[in-house]
Scaffold this motif. Sequence first.
Motif, PDB file in Angstrom:
ATOM      1  N   LEU A  91       0.814  -1.213   0.000  1.00 56.95           N
ATOM      2  CA  LEU A  91       0.000   0.000   0.000  1.00 56.95           C
ATOM      3  C   LEU A  91       0.851   1.268   0.000  1.00 56.95           C
ATOM      4  N   MET A  92       2.039   1.184   0.606  1.00 58.73           N
ATOM      5  CA  MET A  92       2.910   2.351   0.710  1.00 58.73           C
ATOM      6  C   MET A  92       4.287   2.039   0.124  1.00 58.73           C
ATOM      7  N   PRO A  93       4.386   1.872  -1.184  1.00 62.44           N
ATOM      8  CA  PRO A  93       5.699   1.631  -1.803  1.00 62.44           C
ATOM      9  C   PRO A  93       6.560   2.893  -1.724  1.00 62.44           C
ATOM     10  N   PRO A  94       7.867   2.759  -1.930  1.00 57.00           N
ATOM     11  CA  PRO A  94       8.761   3.923  -1.836  1.00 57.00           C
ATOM     12  C   PRO A  94       8.344   5.087  -2.736  1.00 57.00           C
ATOM     13  N   SER A  95       7.894   4.791  -3.945  1.00 64.51           N
ATOM     14  CA  SER A  95       7.493   5.870  -4.847  1.00 64.51           C
ATOM     15  C   SER A  95       6.297   6.641  -4.299  1.00 64.51           C
ATOM     16  N   ARG A  96       5.367   5.929  -3.679  1.00 62.62           N
ATOM     17  CA  ARG A  96       4.188   6.594  -3.118  1.00 62.62           C
ATOM     18  C   ARG A  96       4.556   7.421  -1.895  1.00 62.62           C
ATOM     19  N   ARG A  97       5.522   6.959  -1.124  1.00 66.35           N
ATOM     20  CA  ARG A  97       5.961   7.712   0.052  1.00 66.35           C
ATOM     21  C   ARG A  97       6.559   9.048  -0.362  1.00 66.35           C
ATOM     22  N   ARG A  98       7.418   9.009  -1.381  1.00 71.25           N
ATOM     23  CA  ARG A  98       8.008  10.267  -1.848  1.00 71.25           C
ATOM     24  C   ARG A  98       6.945  11.170  -2.456  1.00 71.25           C
ATOM     25  N   ALA A  99       5.953  10.561  -3.095  1.00 77.60           N
ATOM     26  CA  ALA A  99       4.888  11.360  -3.708  1.00 77.60           C
ATOM     27  C   ALA A  99       4.052  12.073  -2.652  1.00 77.60           C
ATOM     28  N   VAL A 100       3.832  11.426  -1.505  1.00 70.38           N
ATOM     29  CA  VAL A 100       3.057  12.056  -0.434  1.00 70.38           C
ATOM     30  C   VAL A 100       3.736  13.331   0.048  1.00 70.38           C
ATOM     31  N   VAL A 101       5.041  13.251   0.274  1.00 76.06           N
ATOM     32  CA  VAL A 101       5.788  14.422   0.732  1.00 76.06           C
ATOM     33  C   VAL A 101       5.818  15.499  -0.348  1.00 76.06           C
ATOM     34  N   ALA A 102       6.087  15.094  -1.580  1.00 78.12           N
ATOM     35  CA  ALA A 102       6.147  16.062  -2.682  1.00 78.12           C
ATOM     36  C   ALA A 102       4.808  16.743  -2.896  1.00 78.12           C
ATOM     37  N   CYS A 103       3.719  15.996  -2.804  1.00 78.78           N
ATOM     38  CA  CYS A 103       2.389  16.574  -2.996  1.00 78.78           C
ATOM     39  C   CYS A 103       2.044  17.556  -1.887  1.00 78.78           C
ATOM     40  N   SER A 104       2.498  17.287  -0.657  1.00 83.32           N
ATOM     41  CA  SER A 104       2.227  18.205   0.455  1.00 83.32           C
ATOM     42  C   SER A 104       2.873  19.565   0.201  1.00 83.32           C
ATOM     43  N   TRP A 105       4.132  19.552  -0.216  1.00 80.68           N
ATOM     44  CA  TRP A 105       4.809  20.810  -0.507  1.00 80.68           C
ATOM     45  C   TRP A 105       4.251  21.466  -1.767  1.00 80.68           C
ATOM     46  N   ALA A 106       3.952  20.647  -2.789  1.00 83.05           N
ATOM     47  CA  ALA A 106       3.450  21.207  -4.054  1.00 83.05           C
ATOM     48  C   ALA A 106       2.068  21.826  -3.867  1.00 83.05           C
ATOM     49  N   ALA A 107       1.195  21.168  -3.090  1.00 85.10           N
ATOM     50  CA  ALA A 107      -0.142  21.709  -2.848  1.00 85.10           C
ATOM     51  C   ALA A 107      -0.064  23.042  -2.113  1.00 85.10           C
ATOM     52  N   SER A 108       0.840  23.123  -1.136  1.00 78.46           N
ATOM     53  CA  SER A 108       1.010  24.379  -0.404  1.00 78.46           C
ATOM     54  C   SER A 108       1.557  25.472  -1.317  1.00 78.46           C
ATOM     55  N   LEU A 109       2.561  25.123  -2.118  1.00 81.77           N
ATOM     56  CA  LEU A 109       3.158  26.109  -3.024  1.00 81.77           C
ATOM     57  C   LEU A 109       2.140  26.609  -4.039  1.00 81.77           C
ATOM     58  N   LEU A 110       1.349  25.706  -4.595  1.00 81.20           N
ATOM     59  CA  LEU A 110       0.347  26.106  -5.579  1.00 81.20           C
ATOM     60  C   LEU A 110      -0.721  26.993  -4.943  1.00 81.20           C
ATOM     61  N   THR A 111      -1.206  26.600  -3.770  1.00 80.46           N
ATOM     62  CA  THR A 111      -2.246  27.379  -3.089  1.00 80.46           C
ATOM     63  C   THR A 111      -1.750  28.776  -2.745  1.00 80.46           C
ATOM     64  N   VAL A 112      -0.549  28.843  -2.170  1.00 76.55           N
ATOM     65  CA  VAL A 112       0.006  30.140  -1.785  1.00 76.55           C
ATOM     66  C   VAL A 112       0.300  30.998  -3.006  1.00 76.55           C
ATOM     67  N   SER A 113       0.780  30.396  -4.077  1.00 76.08           N
ATOM     68  CA  SER A 113       1.091  31.159  -5.292  1.00 76.08           C
ATOM     69  C   SER A 113      -0.156  31.795  -5.880  1.00 76.08           C
ATOM     70  N   VAL A 114      -1.241  31.027  -5.949  1.00 81.12           N
ATOM     71  CA  VAL A 114      -2.497  31.579  -6.481  1.00 81.12           C
ATOM     72  C   VAL A 114      -3.013  32.690  -5.583  1.00 81.12           C
ATOM     73  N   GLY A 115      -3.039  32.437  -4.268  1.00 85.18           N
ATOM     74  CA  GLY A 115      -3.504  33.464  -3.337  1.00 85.18           C
ATOM     75  C   GLY A 115      -2.638  34.705  -3.362  1.00 85.18           C
ATOM     76  N   LEU A 116      -1.315  34.520  -3.472  1.00 90.39           N
ATOM     77  CA  LEU A 116      -0.401  35.656  -3.515  1.00 90.39           C
ATOM     78  C   LEU A 116      -0.593  36.468  -4.787  1.00 90.39           C
ATOM     79  N   TYR A 117      -0.809  35.802  -5.904  1.00 85.32           N
ATOM     80  CA  TYR A 117      -1.046  36.511  -7.168  1.00 85.32           C
ATOM     81  C   TYR A 117      -2.332  37.336  -7.086  1.00 85.32           C
ATOM     82  N   LEU A 118      -3.384  36.736  -6.559  1.00 81.84           N
ATOM     83  CA  LEU A 118      -4.654  37.452  -6.437  1.00 81.84           C
ATOM     84  C   LEU A 118      -4.539  38.643  -5.495  1.00 81.84           C
ATOM     85  N   ALA A 119      -3.769  38.464  -4.408  1.00 81.94           N
ATOM     86  CA  ALA A 119      -3.625  39.539  -3.428  1.00 81.94           C
ATOM     87  C   ALA A 119      -2.785  40.688  -3.980  1.00 81.94           C
TER      88      ALA A 119
END
Length: 302
Positions: A131-159
């Motif tokens: 259920l948690m292969p190495p590729s999925r583990r790295r993807a979880v961490v990468a997605c956490s940072w990417a989701a935050s970066l994308l959300t903040v970038s959109v909000g920062l652009y709008l602001a």
Amino acid sequence: MEMCNKTALRVFTQMNSHLFYEIQLSTLCLSYAVNMLLSAPLLLAMTRSPSMLGKLRFLLLTHLLCCDNLQLLVLSTGAVLFTHWHGMRVSQCVILAAASQGCSIVQILLSAALAVDRCVAIKWPLRYELLMPPSRRRAVVACSWAASLLTVSVGLYLALSSVQINSTLPRCRTLVIAHCLTGALGLWIFCTVVSALLLPGCYLTTLGCFLLLAWDVRGLLRSRRAALTLALQAVQMLFYSVPLLLNSHLLPSRLQCDALDIAAGNFYSLGVSLIPLVYGYHSRELQRRLVQAPLRNNIIPE
């Protein structure tokens, strides 16, 4: 436009801004020193062991500790700038708030991922590697940072595209900055949707994982270790939500006061330095690793 000036700030501030940021800087420096002192042994033990970083819970904990230190550094930098500059432009305040919000989002997502990993490891131990292969583990961490970066970038652009008057403010407060923005309906809708999806989603995920384990293992609720884990999860998520809630436009204006800012800031900065680390020192594997490290260093080769 008249609300975006120093005169209007008197309605929302009760303390001299220089004194306010001096108090905040003192607390943040203490919290940052404590956090570095406690997290350094954990980070050293985990980063020097590739086998530990191969496990998702330790990989998540490593990024969580780094993100904690990063956010305290961002907050401390903001307090230092305000102490020396006696003010900051609206656009700079927006960028500073976005950086802090981004770290908070990463922390909340990583905390929810820790709860899911613990649930999978306990409920399906034989199928964990599937259920948690190495590729999925790295993807979880990468997605956490990417989701935050994308959300903040959109909000920062709008602001930033909504800045009406880029004047100098003696205090960075969301309620005041909002009066310096024009046509910010898109920003308001975006922040409302993100807040409505992020916070409840992570809370329900953490709570659902614990209840699922409690249902399968009936004695879990009577275990002190399990009760402590649940309490730490609840307090941890509460601490990480403080910056999001305080910087939210949904917070009523009557609650925007210096006393609340100082109390909540101290509560968060000191708490965030301790709560995530309990998960590290609470781990038996990390305890063995920390004990073995000094022993290995004391071995003198012949």
